[in-house]
Design an enzyme around this catalytic site. Structure first.
Site, PDB file in Angstrom:
ATOM      1  N   PHE A 175      35.255   6.069  19.018  1.00 19.68           N
ATOM      2  CA  PHE A 175      34.452   5.559  17.904  1.00 19.68           C
ATOM      3  C   PHE A 175      33.455   6.644  17.473  1.00 19.68           C
ATOM      4  O   PHE A 175      32.817   7.268  18.329  1.00 19.68           O
ATOM      5  CB  PHE A 175      33.720   4.285  18.327  1.00 19.68           C
ATOM      6  CG  PHE A 175      33.087   3.555  17.183  1.00 19.68           C
ATOM      7  CD1 PHE A 175      33.846   2.765  16.343  1.00 19.68           C
ATOM      8  CD2 PHE A 175      31.735   3.676  16.932  1.00 19.68           C
ATOM      9  CE1 PHE A 175      33.271   2.084  15.278  1.00 19.68           C
ATOM     10  CE2 PHE A 175      31.143   3.014  15.867  1.00 19.68           C
ATOM     11  CZ  PHE A 175      31.922   2.216  15.038  1.00 19.68           C
ATOM     12  N   ASP A 194      31.737   2.199  27.075  1.00 17.93           N
ATOM     13  CA  ASP A 194      31.297   1.483  25.879  1.00 17.93           C
ATOM     14  C   ASP A 194      32.146   0.214  25.781  1.00 17.93           C
ATOM     15  O   ASP A 194      33.373   0.284  25.632  1.00 17.93           O
ATOM     16  CB  ASP A 194      31.481   2.370  24.634  1.00 17.93           C
ATOM     17  CG  ASP A 194      30.907   1.705  23.388  1.00 17.93           C
ATOM     18  OD1 ASP A 194      30.866   0.462  23.334  1.00 17.93           O
ATOM     19  OD2 ASP A 194      30.527   2.441  22.459  1.00 17.93           O
ATOM     20  N   TYR A 219      26.949  -7.787  18.040  1.00 16.46           N
ATOM     21  CA  TYR A 219      27.387  -8.497  16.829  1.00 16.46           C
ATOM     22  C   TYR A 219      28.889  -8.655  16.695  1.00 16.46           C
ATOM     23  O   TYR A 219      29.373  -9.150  15.701  1.00 16.46           O
ATOM     24  CB  TYR A 219      26.818  -7.826  15.568  1.00 16.46           C
ATOM     25  CG  TYR A 219      27.043  -6.324  15.455  1.00 16.46           C
ATOM     26  CD1 TYR A 219      28.257  -5.825  15.019  1.00 16.46           C
ATOM     27  CD2 TYR A 219      26.038  -5.426  15.772  1.00 16.46           C
ATOM     28  CE1 TYR A 219      28.463  -4.461  14.910  1.00 16.46           C
ATOM     29  CE2 TYR A 219      26.224  -4.057  15.676  1.00 16.46           C
ATOM     30  CZ  TYR A 219      27.446  -3.576  15.239  1.00 16.46           C
ATOM     31  OH  TYR A 219      27.648  -2.236  15.148  1.00 16.46           O
ATOM     32  N   LYS A 220      29.648  -8.232  17.706  1.00 13.61           N
ATOM     33  CA  LYS A 220      31.106  -8.417  17.651  1.00 13.61           C
ATOM     34  C   LYS A 220      31.465  -9.731  18.350  1.00 13.61           C
ATOM     35  O   LYS A 220      31.121 -10.794  17.847  1.00 13.61           O
ATOM     36  CB  LYS A 220      31.777  -7.183  18.228  1.00 13.61           C
ATOM     37  CG  LYS A 220      31.590  -5.983  17.280  1.00 13.61           C
ATOM     38  CD  LYS A 220      31.994  -4.657  17.857  1.00 13.61           C
ATOM     39  CE  LYS A 220      31.741  -3.564  16.812  1.00 13.61           C
ATOM     40  NZ  LYS A 220      31.640  -2.220  17.398  1.00 13.61           N
ATOM     41  N   ARG A 223      44.079  -3.708  10.798  1.00 16.18           N
ATOM     42  CA  ARG A 223      43.572  -4.187  12.081  1.00 16.18           C
ATOM     43  C   ARG A 223      43.250  -5.672  11.986  1.00 16.18           C
ATOM     44  O   ARG A 223      42.494  -6.095  11.117  1.00 16.18           O
ATOM     45  CB  ARG A 223      42.309  -3.388  12.432  1.00 16.18           C
ATOM     46  CG  ARG A 223      41.758  -3.670  13.808  1.00 16.18           C
ATOM     47  CD  ARG A 223      40.582  -2.779  14.118  1.00 16.18           C
ATOM     48  NE  ARG A 223      39.392  -3.161  13.350  1.00 16.18           N
ATOM     49  CZ  ARG A 223      38.145  -2.865  13.705  1.00 16.18           C
ATOM     50  NH1 ARG A 223      37.925  -2.142  14.780  1.00 16.18           N
ATOM     51  NH2 ARG A 223      37.125  -3.245  12.980  1.00 16.18           N
TER      52      ARG A 223
HETATM   53  C1  LIG Z   1      30.818  -1.282  16.938  1.00 16.28           C
HETATM   54  C2  LIG Z   1      30.709  -0.103  17.824  1.00 16.28           C
HETATM   55  C3  LIG Z   1      29.519   0.610  17.933  1.00 16.28           C
HETATM   56  C4  LIG Z   1      28.358   0.221  17.067  1.00 16.28           C
HETATM   57  O1  LIG Z   1      27.252   1.034  17.180  1.00 16.28           O
HETATM   58  P1  LIG Z   1      25.957   0.666  16.335  1.00 16.28           P
HETATM   59  O2  LIG Z   1      24.921   1.552  16.845  1.00 16.28           O
HETATM   60  O3  LIG Z   1      25.689  -0.800  16.515  1.00 16.28           O
HETATM   61  O4  LIG Z   1      26.271   0.927  14.890  1.00 16.28           O
HETATM   62  C5  LIG Z   1      29.465   1.658  18.833  1.00 16.28           C
HETATM   63  N1  LIG Z   1      30.544   2.000  19.578  1.00 16.28           N
HETATM   64  C6  LIG Z   1      31.711   1.335  19.474  1.00 16.28           C
HETATM   65  C7  LIG Z   1      32.869   1.733  20.310  1.00 16.28           C
HETATM   66  C8  LIG Z   1      31.830   0.279  18.589  1.00 16.28           C
HETATM   67  O5  LIG Z   1      32.974  -0.368  18.471  1.00 16.28           O
END
Ligand SMILES: *Cc1c(COP(=O)(O)O)cnc(C)c1O
Length: 413
Positions: free
Chosen positions: A131, A200, A225-226, A372
């Site tokens: 990511f 992560d 938030y997921k 997705r």
């Molecule tokens: C959604 C997500 C993030 C989100 O990071 P934010 O700081 O909340 O924008 C980080 N890493 C991964 C792998 C994600 O899927």
């Protein structure tokens, strides 16, 4: 064929022990929401809780609410509720800041632990295509001369773990493909090579089984938030194994990470435990909304969520096969090897995604060619799977996706 699948879906829904939980979420009328892995749905209890926090705790309680409503304890309280979902002890998790900021703090802490050992290790090992923010957060530390980035493909990670690697940093479930790393094997390999490990869990927490302490993980971060349904921009969380608490130092030495913030001392003295991962005043509104989402996921229970997640995506795949959908699946075909999503590759994935959205099937597109579809197990039905697969088959077969309006790119996809 679709009638047979819908019939089968109704039977599965009737036998689904999680079916009653759908009604605890506020979902828009006719939409089939297959993007809960990007932004989780709104729990029905959240607006009332926000009303109470805003009007009661803030409006009436004012500053007294730091104690009376335990605002002071909310980061730890929410962290403790997340802990059992990820195989952690309650005092090893704190809810705070964004995942990006948490990555910075934890990567820094890991580098610092290595330097305390005099190891001279600076390499952060990750994989290409991780990511973006995970990879970007290394850049700031590289600029300060503290870190060095190394990327190795998934099947080459073990051999890239040499004596220079300070930290192996991976996203457990890949955001694009949904492929899941072997947390046990990679944590072990990293430790054998003298490296620490940071997982992560953004696409894992609330959807797949995780046992951080079971595999001896050092650190983890995750997203609120997921699958935790904390609302847009909800705070994330940090896990640090208890054995690291005493030696762990992160560079954002704000007053909420202090051992005694309200003695207003001139000198920073880190809190003894996980609290030192905090920085500034916690966002009470965001944490209050997150707490409602976490409570709900905790009530359903991670085992039931995992079981349903696998059943939903497997049934969706079965429906696409029966309906003759011809798309390349890039997610693992084995449901135990993937997160709660299925990703398909197609040159016109963007337009297909838009055509589906126009029909009320909300999935997302990931550049350059990935459609997705996420299957949040807390609120989706098997009926949604059959209907979404039917729409997908129809969009492809009819060529509907070729309409010009579906290839207009929006700024945020
Ligand atoms: C959604 C997500 C993030 C989100 O990071 P934010 O700081 O909340 O924008 C980080 N890493 C991964 C792998 C994600 O899927």
């Amino acid at each position: 064929m679709i009638d047979v699948l819908i019939q089968r879906a109704h039977e599965l829904d009737a036998a689904d022990r999680l079916a009653p939980f759908r009604h605890l979420f506020s979902l828009p009328g006719e939409a089939i929401y297959l993007d809960g892995n990007s932004l989780g749905a709104l729990p029905k209890a959240t607006p009332a809780r926000m009303e109470q926090v805003i009007r009661g705790e803030w409006g009436t309680g004012l500053v007294r609410s730091w104690n009376d409503a335990d605002w002071i304890g909310i980061a730890r309280r929410v962290g403790a509720k997340i802990a059992p979902l990820i195989g952690a002890q309650s005092h090893e998790v704190v809810a705070c800041d964004s995942t990006s900021v948490n990555l910075f703090k934890v990567i820094s802490a890991a580098l610092d632990i290595q330097s305390q050992k005099g190891s001279g290790r600076k390499v952060i090992l990750s994989e290409p295509g991780n990511f973006p923010t995970d990879l970007y957060m290394i850049a700031g530390l590289e600029r300060q001369g503290l870190a060095e980035r190394r990327l190795a493909a998934r099947d080459k990670l073990a051999e890239a773990l040499d004596q220079n690697v300070a930290l192996l940093m991976l996203t457990h479930v890949h955001y694009k493909s949904g492929a899941m790393h072997d947390m046990v094997a990679l944590t072990k390999a990293a430790h054998e090579a003298g490296a620490l490990v940071l997982w992560d869990l953004s696409h894992s927490c609330g959807a797949v089984p995780i046992d951080l302490n079971g595999c001896g993980a050092d650190f983890a971060v995750g997203c609120g938030y997921k699958y935790l349904n904390g609302g847009p921009g909800a705070p994330g969380f940090v896990f640090a194994a208890e054995r690291h608490h005493a030696a762990m130092h992160q560079p954002l030495t704000g007053w909420f990470g202090h051992s005694s913030p309200f003695t207003f001392s001139d000198d920073y003295d880190p809190a003894p435990g996980i609290d030192r991962m905090q920085c500034g005043t916690p966002p009470i509104l965001g944490l209050s909304a997150l707490e409602v989402g976490v409570d709900l996921i905790a009530e359903i229970g991670i085992n039931r969520l995992v079981e349903k997640s696998r059943a939903l995506s497997s049934f969706f795949l079965e429906c696409t096969r029966q309906l003759g959908v011809d798309l390349e699946l890039i997610s693992p075909a084995d449901s135990t090897q993937r997160g709660s999503q299925l990703s398909f590759r197609h040159n016109n994935a963007y337009a297909i995604c838009q055509a589906l959205i126009a029909r009320g099937v909300i999935g997302d597109f990931r550049d350059p060619d990935i459609l997705r579809l996420g299957f949040a197990p807390a609120y989706l039905r098997f009926q949604d799977m059959a209907e979404a697969a039917h729409h997908l088959a129809d969009v492809l077969e009819s060529g509907e996706w070729q309409r010009p309006e579906f290839s207009q790119r929006a700024a945020v996809t």
